[in-house]
Scaffold this motif. Sequence first.
Motif, mmCIF file in Angstrom:
data_model
loop_
_atom_site.group_PDB
_atom_site.id
_atom_site.type_symbol
_atom_site.label_atom_id
_atom_site.label_comp_id
_atom_site.label_asym_id
_atom_site.label_seq_id
_atom_site.Cartn_x
_atom_site.Cartn_y
_atom_site.Cartn_z
ATOM 1 N N ILE A 54 24.971 5.504 -0.318
ATOM 2 C CA ILE A 54 23.613 6.028 -0.182
ATOM 3 C C ILE A 54 23.194 5.924 1.287
ATOM 4 N N THR A 55 22.760 7.022 1.859
ATOM 5 C CA THR A 55 22.296 7.033 3.242
ATOM 6 C C THR A 55 20.772 6.913 3.276
ATOM 7 N N PRO A 56 20.206 6.493 4.418
ATOM 8 C CA PRO A 56 18.743 6.440 4.525
ATOM 9 C C PRO A 56 18.087 7.780 4.229
ATOM 10 N N ALA B 264 18.130 8.349 0.524
ATOM 11 C CA ALA B 264 17.244 7.413 -0.171
ATOM 12 C C ALA B 264 15.798 7.878 -0.149
ATOM 13 N N GLU B 265 15.418 8.613 0.899
ATOM 14 C CA GLU B 265 14.046 9.097 0.990
ATOM 15 C C GLU B 265 13.674 10.033 -0.154
ATOM 16 N N HIS B 266 14.664 10.643 -0.771
ATOM 17 C CA HIS B 266 14.410 11.609 -1.848
ATOM 18 C C HIS B 266 14.662 11.010 -3.242
ATOM 19 N N ILE B 267 14.974 9.724 -3.291
ATOM 20 C CA ILE B 267 15.229 9.069 -4.578
ATOM 21 C C ILE B 267 13.960 8.372 -5.055
ATOM 22 N N LYS B 268 13.460 8.765 -6.210
ATOM 23 C CA LYS B 268 12.257 8.139 -6.746
ATOM 24 C C LYS B 268 12.581 6.857 -7.488
ATOM 25 N N GLN B 269 13.706 6.832 -8.175
ATOM 26 C CA GLN B 269 14.126 5.624 -8.883
ATOM 27 C C GLN B 269 15.632 5.499 -8.747
ATOM 28 N N TYR B 270 16.078 4.478 -8.021
ATOM 29 C CA TYR B 270 17.508 4.319 -7.774
ATOM 30 C C TYR B 270 18.140 3.384 -8.802
ATOM 31 N N SER C 132 0.805 -1.209 0.000
ATOM 32 C CA SER C 132 0.000 0.000 0.000
ATOM 33 C C SER C 132 0.841 1.262 0.000
ATOM 34 N N GLN C 133 2.142 1.127 0.259
ATOM 35 C CA GLN C 133 2.997 2.306 0.249
ATOM 36 C C GLN C 133 3.211 2.771 -1.185
ATOM 37 N N SER C 134 3.392 4.065 -1.372
ATOM 38 C CA SER C 134 3.593 4.611 -2.707
ATOM 39 C C SER C 134 5.007 4.363 -3.179
ATOM 40 N N LYS C 135 5.213 4.378 -4.501
ATOM 41 C CA LYS C 135 6.541 4.169 -5.089
ATOM 42 C C LYS C 135 7.509 5.226 -4.609
ATOM 43 N N SER C 136 7.046 6.448 -4.444
ATOM 44 C CA SER C 136 7.944 7.527 -4.059
ATOM 45 C C SER C 136 8.360 7.445 -2.604
ATOM 46 N N SER C 137 7.624 6.685 -1.805
ATOM 47 C CA SER C 137 7.982 6.524 -0.390
ATOM 48 C C SER C 137 8.485 5.124 -0.178
ATOM 49 N N LYS C 138 9.790 4.923 -0.445
ATOM 50 C CA LYS C 138 10.326 3.572 -0.497
ATOM 51 C C LYS C 138 10.991 3.100 0.782
ATOM 52 N N ILE C 139 11.149 3.964 1.733
ATOM 53 C CA ILE C 139 11.780 3.543 2.980
ATOM 54 C C ILE C 139 10.767 2.753 3.797
ATOM 55 N N MET C 140 11.105 1.521 4.092
ATOM 56 C CA MET C 140 10.173 0.662 4.806
ATOM 57 C C MET C 140 10.477 0.688 6.291
#
Length: 250
Positions: A226-228, A231-237, A165-173
Motif C-alpha cells: 500500500i502506497t501513501p 491509502a488516501e483513497h481507502i475509506k476502510q483498510y 478533528s480529521q474525518s474518517k475518510s481523510s486518514k493520512i496524518m
Amino acid sequence: MDGAYNPRTVEEVFRDFKSRRAGMIKALTTDVEEFFQQCDPDKENLCLYGLPNEQWEVTLPAEEVPPELPEPALGINFARDGMQDKDWLSLVAVHSDAWLLSVAFYFGARFGFDKTERKRLFGMINDLPTIYEVVNGKDKVSPQGNNHSNNKHKSNSKPQRGSESQSKSSKIMVQKEEDEGLQEEDDEDEHGDALCGACGENYASDEFWICCDACEKWFHGKCVKITPARAEHIKQYKCPSCSNKRARSS
C-alpha cells in the motif's frame, strides 16, 4: 530445506534466526491464505519451515534420522479445521518460536559457542518479539497510543497529536511543519514500541505505515503493498489476513 547451511558466528546465527523468523511471520500473516491452503488435513504430517532467504515452506519432515537440523512441530495441518483460525495460527506460532530457538542453539552447540557467546545470542534474540506476539498483536502499542483512533493511516512524516478533528475518510496524518521540532523526540518515545504486523520490525518515523480497521494491527506500507497515494483513497483498510478470513467465511 537447507541442512547444509551452517552459520558459524553469533552474528551469522542471529542473521539466520531473523531470516527464518521473517519467513514464518510472512506465512502466518501476509501469506496466511496460501499457508492455510497448503496445510491440507488430508495430507501426511506436514511441517512449517522458515528458510534463510526469508521465505517459508510447508513440507514433509526430513527422511534421515537424525535430521541435519532440529525438526519443526509435526502434523500442523491435522489441527487446521478442528479449531478457530486464530487459535490454530497461534498454536503454529508458538511451535515456530520453539523451533527457531532450537535451530539457533543447535548451531551454537555445533560450533562451540561458549557461555558468553550463548548469552549474547540469546540477548539478541530476546530483543525481538516472538512470532506468537506478532501474530496476536501483543508485540506493540499502537503508534497512536490508542487502538481506537479514527485516524489510522500515516504518511512518511510523524503522526500529529490531537488529530481527532480529521474525518474518517481523510486518514493520512500530516505533521505540521511548525510542530516538528517540538514533537520529534516525543514521537520517537511514543511510537518506538510499535511493530509491523507483517515483518515484526520496529516503527520508524521515516516510513509509511497503515493500520487495519478490522484487527487494528499496524503494517509497513511496503509489507502490504500500500502506497501513501493509494491509502488516501481507502475509506476502510483491511490487511491481507482479515481480507482472507472474510473471503473464507463467505
